[in-house]
Design an enzyme around this catalytic site. Structure first.
Site, PDB file in Angstrom:
ATOM      1  CG  ASP A   1      -2.068   0.943   1.122  1.00 13.04           C
ATOM      2  OD1 ASP A   1      -2.346   1.436   0.000  1.00 13.04           O
ATOM      3  OD2 ASP A   1      -2.705   1.216   2.164  1.00 13.04           O
TER       4      ASP A   1
ATOM      5  CG  ASN B   1      -7.977  -2.049  -5.047  1.00 16.81           C
ATOM      6  OD1 ASN B   1      -7.058  -2.839  -4.844  1.00 16.81           O
ATOM      7  ND2 ASN B   1      -8.217  -1.048  -4.197  1.00 16.81           N
TER       8      ASN B   1
HETATM    9  C1  IPE Z   1      -5.448  -2.679  -0.088  1.00 20.08           C
HETATM   10  O1  IPE Z   1      -5.129  -1.336  -0.241  1.00 20.08           O
HETATM   11  C2  IPE Z   1      -5.427  -3.370  -1.433  1.00 20.08           C
HETATM   12  C3  IPE Z   1      -4.116  -3.503  -2.052  1.00 20.08           C
HETATM   13  C4  IPE Z   1      -2.982  -3.137  -1.533  1.00 20.08           C
HETATM   14  C5  IPE Z   1      -4.136  -4.139  -3.348  1.00 20.08           C
HETATM   15  P1  IPE Z   1      -6.244  -0.225  -0.390  1.00 20.08           P
HETATM   16  O2  IPE Z   1      -5.528   1.072  -0.489  1.00 20.08           O
HETATM   17  O3  IPE Z   1      -7.172  -0.580  -1.482  1.00 20.08           O
HETATM   18  O4  IPE Z   1      -7.038  -0.352   0.998  1.00 20.08           O
HETATM   19  P2  IPE Z   1      -7.838   0.737   1.835  1.00 20.08           P
HETATM   20  O5  IPE Z   1      -8.834   1.352   0.896  1.00 20.08           O
HETATM   21  O6  IPE Z   1      -6.856   1.738   2.338  1.00 20.08           O
HETATM   22  O7  IPE Z   1      -8.463  -0.041   2.945  1.00 20.08           O
HETATM   23  C1  IPE Z   2      -1.657   0.380  -3.336  1.00 19.02           C
HETATM   24  O1  IPE Z   2      -1.465   1.751  -3.403  1.00 19.02           O
HETATM   25  C2  IPE Z   2      -1.939  -0.244  -4.678  1.00 19.02           C
HETATM   26  C3  IPE Z   2      -3.328  -0.694  -4.862  1.00 19.02           C
HETATM   27  C4  IPE Z   2      -4.258  -0.656  -3.955  1.00 19.02           C
HETATM   28  C5  IPE Z   2      -3.658  -1.224  -6.159  1.00 19.02           C
HETATM   29  P1  IPE Z   2      -2.664   2.776  -3.327  1.00 19.02           P
HETATM   30  O2  IPE Z   2      -3.108   3.118  -4.704  1.00 19.02           O
HETATM   31  O3  IPE Z   2      -3.731   2.268  -2.434  1.00 19.02           O
HETATM   32  O4  IPE Z   2      -1.934   4.026  -2.675  1.00 19.02           O
HETATM   33  P2  IPE Z   2      -2.507   5.038  -1.583  1.00 19.02           P
HETATM   34  O5  IPE Z   2      -3.066   4.211  -0.480  1.00 19.02           O
HETATM   35  O6  IPE Z   2      -3.562   5.841  -2.271  1.00 19.02           O
HETATM   36  O7  IPE Z   2      -1.342   5.851  -1.170  1.00 19.02           O
HETATM   37 MG    MG Z   3      -4.134   2.451  -0.450  1.00 18.85          MG
END
Ligand code: IPE
Ligand code: IPE
Ligand code: MG
Length: 244
Positions: free
Chosen positions: A21, A69
């Site tokens: 993340d 997602n």
């Molecule tokens: C969890 O991260 C999913 C992945 C890393 C693929 P998210 O960024 O989607 O999760 P939330 O929304 O912060 O819970």
């Molecule tokens: C994790 O990074 C990747 C996926 C969830 C696909 P994020 O896109 O959630 O990055 P933040 O949480 O917005 O920084």
């Molecule tokens: Mg995230």
């Protein structure tokens, strides 16, 4: 680097899960688009897996795309799917040279036919290798994983292979996406969030959880060793009273 050079002492986790993340926040920090963060994150994963394979790690399960997602902007979803395809293709191109295995967990029926075919090809090409096993969770949700396992168990009951009263955790374990692997001993989440966000819910029952403020694109194998150092100091009790 060989097994003996590991920076930490035993017991070594056999199966590690990572919630990758913080790509978006990393991009923001450098005034870049979110897409650039995802690209940097994909590169981070490649390097980490390479390093872990050299060090003799057994299994790594990474969260690449959750069932939730899909609710992101169409553009971001399309970019992520394109990036995943591109990386799967790169792994296919290099499969003959390396010894790593790749498996995809999650409900792949919602992925494009092209991506599904690439995944099947990569899994097939690497199935008999003996290096690290990389499980990539794509369109993965822990609840969805449990629902699909329950459906498979129900189908066995309907087919007369199993009596209703015989259903036990063992049957869910048989059909859960990570079968027949052991549950992850350690789950790491980057970017400081303290939640599972639907990752490996069934399998994480007794996993040790480690959160680091490092944003995913900045994650290095040294951070993994830090997490394992912490893990090694924990006392896993599994509900018992050992050592207390
Ligand atoms: C969890 O991260 C999913 C992945 C890393 C693929 P998210 O960024 O989607 O999760 P939330 O929304 O912060 O819970
Ligand atoms: C994790 O990074 C990747 C996926 C969830 C696909 P994020 O896109 O959630 O990055 P933040 O949480 O917005 O920084
Ligand atoms: Mg995230």
């Amino acid at each position: 680097m060989g097994k003996g050079d590991r920076a930490v002492s035993a017991p070594f986790p056999r199966h590690i899960g990572i919630i990758m993340d913080g790509n978006g926040r990393w991009a923001k920090k450098f005034l870049l688009k979110r897409e650039a963060g995802h690209r940097a994150g994909a590169q981070t994963l490649r390097k980490l897996v390479e390093g872990m394979n050299e060090a003799g790690f057994e299994v790594l399960t990474v969260y690449a795309f959750s069932t939730e997602n899909w609710t992101r902007d169409d553009g971001e979803v399309a970019y992520l799917m394109g990036l995943i395809s591109e990386y799967i293709q790169q792994y296919i191109d290099e499969a003959d040279k390396g010894n790593g295995r790749v498996r995809v967990i999650g409900d792949r029926s919602r992925l494009s036919v092209d991506l599904q075919q690439r995944i099947a090809m990569l899994e097939q090409m690497t199935a008999d290798k003996n290096g690290i096993l990389l499980n990539i969770a794509i369109n993965y949700g822990g609840r969805d994983d449990i629902v699909r396992a329950v459906r498979a168990v129900a189908a066995d009951v309907a087919a007369g292979k199993l009596a209703l009263g015989e259903i036990s955790e063992r049957h869910i374990n048989e059909y859960i996406d990570t079968a027949p692997l052991p549950d992850p001993e350690l789950i790491i989440r980057t970017s400081g969030e303290m939640r599972l966000s639907n990752f490996l819910l069934w399998q994480a029952a007794y996993s040790e959880f480690y959160a680091t403020p490092i944003l995913w694109p900045d994650f290095k194998i040294s951070h993994l060793y830090e997490a394992i150092e912490h893990y090694n100091k924990r006392q896993r009790r599994f509900g018992g009273r050992k050592g207390s």
